[in-house]
Design a protein around this motif. Structure first.
Motif, PDB file in Angstrom:
ATOM      1  N   GLU A  44      28.650   7.745 -12.318  1.00  0.00           N
ATOM      2  CA  GLU A  44      27.930   7.599 -10.722  1.00  0.00           C
ATOM      3  C   GLU A  44      28.227   9.342 -10.011  1.00  0.00           C
ATOM      4  O   GLU A  44      27.027   9.376  -9.012  1.00  0.00           O
ATOM      5  CB  GLU A  44      28.883   7.175 -10.005  1.00  0.00           C
TER       6      GLU A  44
ATOM      7  N   VAL B  33      26.147  11.904 -11.414  1.00  0.00           N
ATOM      8  CA  VAL B  33      25.591  11.991 -11.963  1.00  0.00           C
ATOM      9  C   VAL B  33      24.572  11.482 -11.408  1.00  0.00           C
ATOM     10  O   VAL B  33      23.233  11.843 -10.826  1.00  0.00           O
ATOM     11  CB  VAL B  33      25.191  12.284 -13.607  1.00  0.00           C
ATOM     12  N   LEU B  34      24.132  10.485 -11.066  1.00  0.00           N
ATOM     13  CA  LEU B  34      23.264   9.343 -10.407  1.00  0.00           C
ATOM     14  C   LEU B  34      22.941  10.075  -9.149  1.00  0.00           C
ATOM     15  O   LEU B  34      22.140   9.731  -8.514  1.00  0.00           O
ATOM     16  CB  LEU B  34      23.733   7.637 -10.727  1.00  0.00           C
TER      17      LEU B  34
ATOM     18  N   ALA C 120      23.853  12.296  -7.531  1.00  0.00           N
ATOM     19  CA  ALA C 120      22.685  13.855  -7.537  1.00  0.00           C
ATOM     20  C   ALA C 120      21.309  13.824  -7.661  1.00  0.00           C
ATOM     21  O   ALA C 120      20.941  14.602  -7.321  1.00  0.00           O
ATOM     22  CB  ALA C 120      23.868  14.456  -8.473  1.00  0.00           C
ATOM     23  N   ALA C 121      21.322  12.908  -8.836  1.00  0.00           N
ATOM     24  CA  ALA C 121      19.669  13.493  -9.436  1.00  0.00           C
ATOM     25  C   ALA C 121      18.802  12.037  -8.081  1.00  0.00           C
ATOM     26  O   ALA C 121      18.123  12.504  -7.719  1.00  0.00           O
ATOM     27  CB  ALA C 121      19.365  11.793 -10.181  1.00  0.00           C
ATOM     28  N   GLU C 122      19.978  11.228  -7.325  1.00  0.00           N
ATOM     29  CA  GLU C 122      19.135  10.425  -6.540  1.00  0.00           C
ATOM     30  C   GLU C 122      18.674  11.517  -4.923  1.00  0.00           C
ATOM     31  O   GLU C 122      17.980  11.679  -4.290  1.00  0.00           O
ATOM     32  CB  GLU C 122      19.863   9.489  -6.029  1.00  0.00           C
ATOM     33  N   GLU C 123      19.885  11.781  -4.722  1.00  0.00           N
ATOM     34  CA  GLU C 123      19.749  13.341  -3.844  1.00  0.00           C
ATOM     35  C   GLU C 123      18.812  14.502  -4.316  1.00  0.00           C
ATOM     36  O   GLU C 123      18.023  14.966  -3.059  1.00  0.00           O
ATOM     37  CB  GLU C 123      20.984  14.179  -3.813  1.00  0.00           C
ATOM     38  N   GLU C 124      18.424  14.407  -5.186  1.00  0.00           N
ATOM     39  CA  GLU C 124      17.692  15.321  -5.910  1.00  0.00           C
ATOM     40  C   GLU C 124      16.078  14.797  -5.474  1.00  0.00           C
ATOM     41  O   GLU C 124      14.764  15.445  -4.771  1.00  0.00           O
ATOM     42  CB  GLU C 124      17.869  16.032  -6.991  1.00  0.00           C
ATOM     43  N   GLU C 125      16.289  13.801  -5.568  1.00  0.00           N
ATOM     44  CA  GLU C 125      15.235  12.629  -5.675  1.00  0.00           C
ATOM     45  C   GLU C 125      14.526  12.945  -4.075  1.00  0.00           C
ATOM     46  O   GLU C 125      13.683  12.736  -3.764  1.00  0.00           O
ATOM     47  CB  GLU C 125      14.613  11.878  -6.756  1.00  0.00           C
TER      48      GLU C 125
ATOM     49  N   GLU D 178      15.388  14.836  -2.017  1.00  0.00           N
ATOM     50  CA  GLU D 178      15.488  16.291  -1.362  1.00  0.00           C
ATOM     51  C   GLU D 178      13.756  16.631  -1.755  1.00  0.00           C
ATOM     52  O   GLU D 178      13.254  17.235  -0.925  1.00  0.00           O
ATOM     53  CB  GLU D 178      16.312  17.294  -2.357  1.00  0.00           C
ATOM     54  N   LYS D 179      12.973  16.545  -2.868  1.00  0.00           N
ATOM     55  CA  LYS D 179      11.842  16.503  -3.097  1.00  0.00           C
ATOM     56  C   LYS D 179      10.789  15.572  -2.500  1.00  0.00           C
ATOM     57  O   LYS D 179       9.947  16.565  -1.955  1.00  0.00           O
ATOM     58  CB  LYS D 179      11.634  16.224  -4.711  1.00  0.00           C
TER      59      LYS D 179
END
Length: 356
Positions: free
Chosen positions: A7, A9-10, A12-17, A19-20
């Motif tokens: 959870e 990791v997911l 963090a990936a959503e936050e990075e996406e 942010e992009k």
């Protein structure tokens, strides 16, 4: 515990996406004004006044974020322009910018128009319009295209031709080739003189100092070279203060006028010296005796004496020249000539007067 890690990791990936997406998508209340020809974007949205008060890390971070968002909007607009590959399929992608619409201010003042030459003034007065001619013409003798003027022109130089036509009414014994060469030298000298006159007229019009005649290369003396070097030095904005100096050149750069630079006393400084100057001025104004400049008076007297001596010497030379001329005359020969000249005047025409 493994589920918690997945959870995290997911998330963090959503936050990075997010942010992009947030780095590409920028929302503004008022749309920016673009001038893609000048790569310019004008933001009319008012910044938050509370965050810009004072100086600190918060203010710097807000300004950086504002500049970054506006740059992102400008780059997004540039990607919408038509583009093509430069240098083939593997070359860089180049966008075609439109014509600029916003007039940017100049960094330096606009150059002054060049003063017209004498020919341009005459052509404007007579209404002569300049016709553009091609620089190449067909040469019938060489059977190729050659320049209209200058080196290796069409038709060649008439003074170097193997045959020269004798004009009507010319001296048949005159060398026509020498005449053509002489006329060519006169034309070249006349054109060079006109060019120097135009340069002198333009220099006088551009500066208040009267321009001195500058001769072409090969005729300069020491004074002319010194004057040309001074003109070239003071032509910069700093009046030659930062230019490299020649050997044996004075340390202080000359002024544009060529004279001594006026130096004024400072407004704030030594009050005692200022008080003494004012008291001396009031003393001179209140005194009844006139102020005598000894140096000026002595120079005036010396000039007067030199003028009197020059006038006296000139009179003596003229008197000696007259005596020498009278001494060299021959009385006998001069008398004969004078008698011969007077004889027709003493004779009277027959029947012209009363009988005696």
């Amino acid at each position: 515990m493994a589920a918690v890690r997945v959870e995290a990791v997911l998330a963090a990936a959503e936050e990075e996406e997010a942010e992009k997406r947030r780095s590409i998508t920028v929302e503004k209340e008022l749309e920016l004004e673009y001038d893609l020809g000048n790569l310019l974007a004008v933001d009319r949205n008012p910044p938050p006044a509370a965050a810009l008060r004072g100086a600190g890390p918060r203010r710097e971070a807000l300004l950086r974020a504002l500049a970054r968002d506006n740059t992102q909007l400008l780059v997004s607009r540039l990607w919408e322009l038509p583009a093509e590959r430069a240098g083939g399929a593997g070359g860089p992608l180049v966008a075609q910018l439109p014509e600029p619409t916003f007039r940017l201010p100049r960094e330096k003042p606009a150059p002054k128009p060049r003063p017209p030459t004498r020919w341009e003034q005459f052509a404007r007065l007579k209404g002569i319009r300049r016709k553009k001619k091609t620089s190449l013409v067909w040469d019938e003798q060489a059977k190729e295209w050659r320049r209209r003027w200058g080196y290796k022109r069409a038709g060649g130089d008439p003074s170097r031709a193997w045959l020269a036509e004798v004009p009507a009414g010319a001296d048949p014994e005159e060398d026509q080739f020498a005449r053509l060469r002489r006329e060519k030298r006169e034309r070249v000298a006349r054109n060079e003189l006109n060019r120097l006159r135009n340069l002198a007229r333009a220099h006088r019009a551009g500066s208040a100092v009267p321009a001195a005649p500058l001769h072409p290369t090969g005729h300069q003396d020491r004074d002319e070279l010194r004057r040309v070097a001074r003109v070239a030095r003071v032509s910069t904005a700093s009046l030659g203060r930062f230019q490299p100096r020649l050997p044996k050149e004075p340390a202080e750069p000359p002024s544009r006028s060529g004279g001594k630079k006026r130096r004024f006393q400072p407004l704030l400084g030594n009050l005692a010296a200022e008080r003494s100057r004012q008291l001396e001025l009031l003393r001179d104004m209140g005194s009844k005796k006139p102020v005598l400049d000894i140096t000026r008076a002595v120079n005036k007297q010396l000039r007067a004496e030199e003028a009197e001596a020059a006038a006296a010497n000139k009179g003596k030379k003229q008197s000696k020249r007259g005596k020498r001329g009278r001494r060299q005359q021959r009385p006998g020969r001069s008398g004969k000539k004078s008698g011969a000249r007077r004889q027709p005047q003493q004779q009277k025409p027959a029947g012209g007067g009363t009988g005696g």
